[in-house]
Design a protein around this motif. Structure first.
Motif, PDB file in Angstrom:
ATOM      1  N   VAL A  22      -6.410  -3.499  -5.698  1.00 49.96           N
ATOM      2  CA  VAL A  22      -7.550  -3.432  -4.770  1.00 49.96           C
ATOM      3  C   VAL A  22      -8.118  -2.023  -4.738  1.00 49.96           C
ATOM      4  CG1 VAL A  22      -8.341  -3.900  -2.424  1.00 49.96           C
ATOM      5  CG2 VAL A  22      -6.470  -5.262  -3.402  1.00 49.96           C
ATOM      6  N   SER A  23      -7.245  -1.023  -4.729  1.00 44.21           N
ATOM      7  CA  SER A  23      -7.686   0.364  -4.803  1.00 44.21           C
ATOM      8  C   SER A  23      -6.619   1.176  -5.527  1.00 44.21           C
ATOM      9  CB  SER A  23      -7.945   0.944  -3.407  1.00 44.21           C
ATOM     10  OG  SER A  23      -6.738   1.059  -2.670  1.00 44.21           O
ATOM     11  N   ALA A  71       0.877  -1.175   0.000  1.00 43.45           N
ATOM     12  CA  ALA A  71       0.000   0.000   0.000  1.00 43.45           C
ATOM     13  C   ALA A  71       0.908   1.217   0.000  1.00 43.45           C
ATOM     14  CB  ALA A  71      -0.898  -0.003   1.236  1.00 43.45           C
ATOM     15  N   THR A 120      -7.748   2.079   1.865  1.00 45.41           N
ATOM     16  CA  THR A 120      -8.169   1.994   0.462  1.00 45.41           C
ATOM     17  C   THR A 120      -8.721   3.310  -0.063  1.00 45.41           C
ATOM     18  OG1 THR A 120     -10.330   1.131   1.162  1.00 45.41           O
ATOM     19  CG2 THR A 120      -8.631  -0.477   0.560  1.00 45.41           C
ATOM     20  N   ALA A 146      -9.168   0.120  -9.984  1.00 45.93           N
ATOM     21  CA  ALA A 146      -9.551  -0.563  -8.745  1.00 45.93           C
ATOM     22  C   ALA A 146     -10.469  -1.740  -9.057  1.00 45.93           C
ATOM     23  CB  ALA A 146     -10.244   0.415  -7.805  1.00 45.93           C
ATOM     24  N   VAL A 167      -3.396   0.224  -3.462  1.00 46.80           N
ATOM     25  CA  VAL A 167      -3.184  -1.070  -2.807  1.00 46.80           C
ATOM     26  C   VAL A 167      -3.127  -2.153  -3.885  1.00 46.80           C
ATOM     27  CG1 VAL A 167      -4.034  -2.735  -1.130  1.00 46.80           C
ATOM     28  CG2 VAL A 167      -4.398  -0.284  -0.741  1.00 46.80           C
ATOM     29  N   HIS A 195     -11.583  -7.099  -1.448  1.00 47.66           N
ATOM     30  CA  HIS A 195     -11.638  -6.321  -0.204  1.00 47.66           C
ATOM     31  C   HIS A 195     -11.677  -7.235   1.018  1.00 47.66           C
ATOM     32  CE1 HIS A 195     -11.808  -2.115  -1.503  1.00 47.66           C
ATOM     33  NE2 HIS A 195     -12.376  -2.579  -2.595  1.00 47.66           N
TER      34      HIS A 195
END
Length: 316
Positions: free
Chosen positions: A45-46, A24, A106, A64, A111, A152
């Motif tokens: 993820v983000s 991250a 997030t 994302a 991420v 998530h």
């Protein structure tokens, strides 16, 4: 969707996903890695990222919820983030827990997680044939809704580092891999092969028969009737979708079943031959050696003598 037939194939080729790293980060960043496994996945993820690898003409924009399956490539570079500061090179830390993901935000951070796709040798060959150099699955599409949620949930387990997280992460990674392939079946223009034929609605009734009774002496007429098609139309469609004629597909399915039986059980080769529809043990052994490269008994000895490596996670 391919329903139970996809589950059957997953079991036979022993698909498993292993999370190997992640990070991250806020601000401009880049990560580079040498790829030393045949099949790998990268999930955003983000945030956003641009993926480059050998064999593709231009970087792929990942948003994302997107996942990229990387097939038989030797390196990758992923970059993202915005801001005036210099681009920071990220080297994901190996091993669980993934320290750089603990406390990931997030709403602010980019991420990214990565892992590898493990299969038995037959499954690896099938998957590598069925996928392009980079298979891009879009989380923003309707078919990607479950995938976004799974990513998530996985991040929640990784970042919280709760009791039992290692076990939960393995299960979530396995489910993510299933969601990725489900979404890929719905989103991609698939090349001829087993993934494409599993997703073909018109051929599914015939596939269901072959999968349910692999030892039966199926003929084109009977299979075509199940698909409500003429014999010629069925044969042409099957070959164009699967990349092989119907009876060649049936033989390959029988060989997958035979390999599983030889790996996990003590069934006699003669009994296995009869169960799979061969007139004799000799005919089965000849077909098996032609498909697999060794005799059934030799195959059994090879797979049982193998030392199963301990799965470890390292890098992205």
């Amino acid at each position: 969707m391919a329903g139970d037939q996809l589950s059957e194939v997953f079991d036979l080729i022993e698909v498993r996903g292993l999370l190997s790293g992640g990070f991250a980060v806020h601000g401009p960043w880049v990560t580079r890695t040498v790829i030393d496994e045949p099949l790998k996945f990268i999930a955003v993820v983000s945030g956003r990222g641009r993926l480059a690898t050998d064999g593709i003409e231009a970087p792929i924009e990942l948003e994302a919820g997107d996942v990229a399956i990387i097939n038989s490539r030797s390196w990758l570079e992923l970059e993202g983030g915005t801001g005036p500061e210099p681009r920071r090179e990220i080297v994901p830390e190996p091993g669980f827990p993934f320290a750089s993901l603990i406390g990931a935000h997030t709403g602010v951070d980019d991420v990214v997680i990565g892992g590898r796709i493990g299969l038995n040798p037959v499954g690896q060959a099938l998957m590598m044939q069925a996928l392009p150099p980079v298979g891009h699955v879009r989380g923003s599409a309707v078919e990607g809704a479950n995938l976004r949620g799974s990513l998530h949930r996985l991040l929640d387990e990784v970042s919280a580092n709760r009791l039992g997280s290692a076990f939960a992460i393995r299960q979530h990674t396995q489910l993510i891999l299933l969601e990725v392939l489900r979404a890929y079946l719905d989103q991609a223009d698939l090349p001829p092969g087993w993934l494409r034929v599993l997703s073909d609605e018109r051929l599914r009734p015939a596939l269901r028969l072959m999968h349910a009774e692999p030892g039966k002496a199926w003929g084109l007429e009977e299979l075509a009737r199940a698909a409500a098609m003429s014999r010629t139309s069925f044969a042409e469609r099957f070959r164009s979708i699967a990349g092989v004629p119907p009876l060649a597909y049936l033989n390959r399915w029988r060989m997958l079943l035979a390999q599983r039986a030889l790996r996990v059980g003590d069934v006699r080769v003669g009994s296995l031959a009869a169960d799979l529809g061969y007139a004799s043990e000799s005919a089965f052994s000849t077909a098996f050696k032609r498909e697999v490269g060794v005799s059934p008994l030799r195959y059994r000895h090879q797979v049982r003598d193998e030392v199963v490596p301990v799965e470890t996670a390292s890098g992205l």
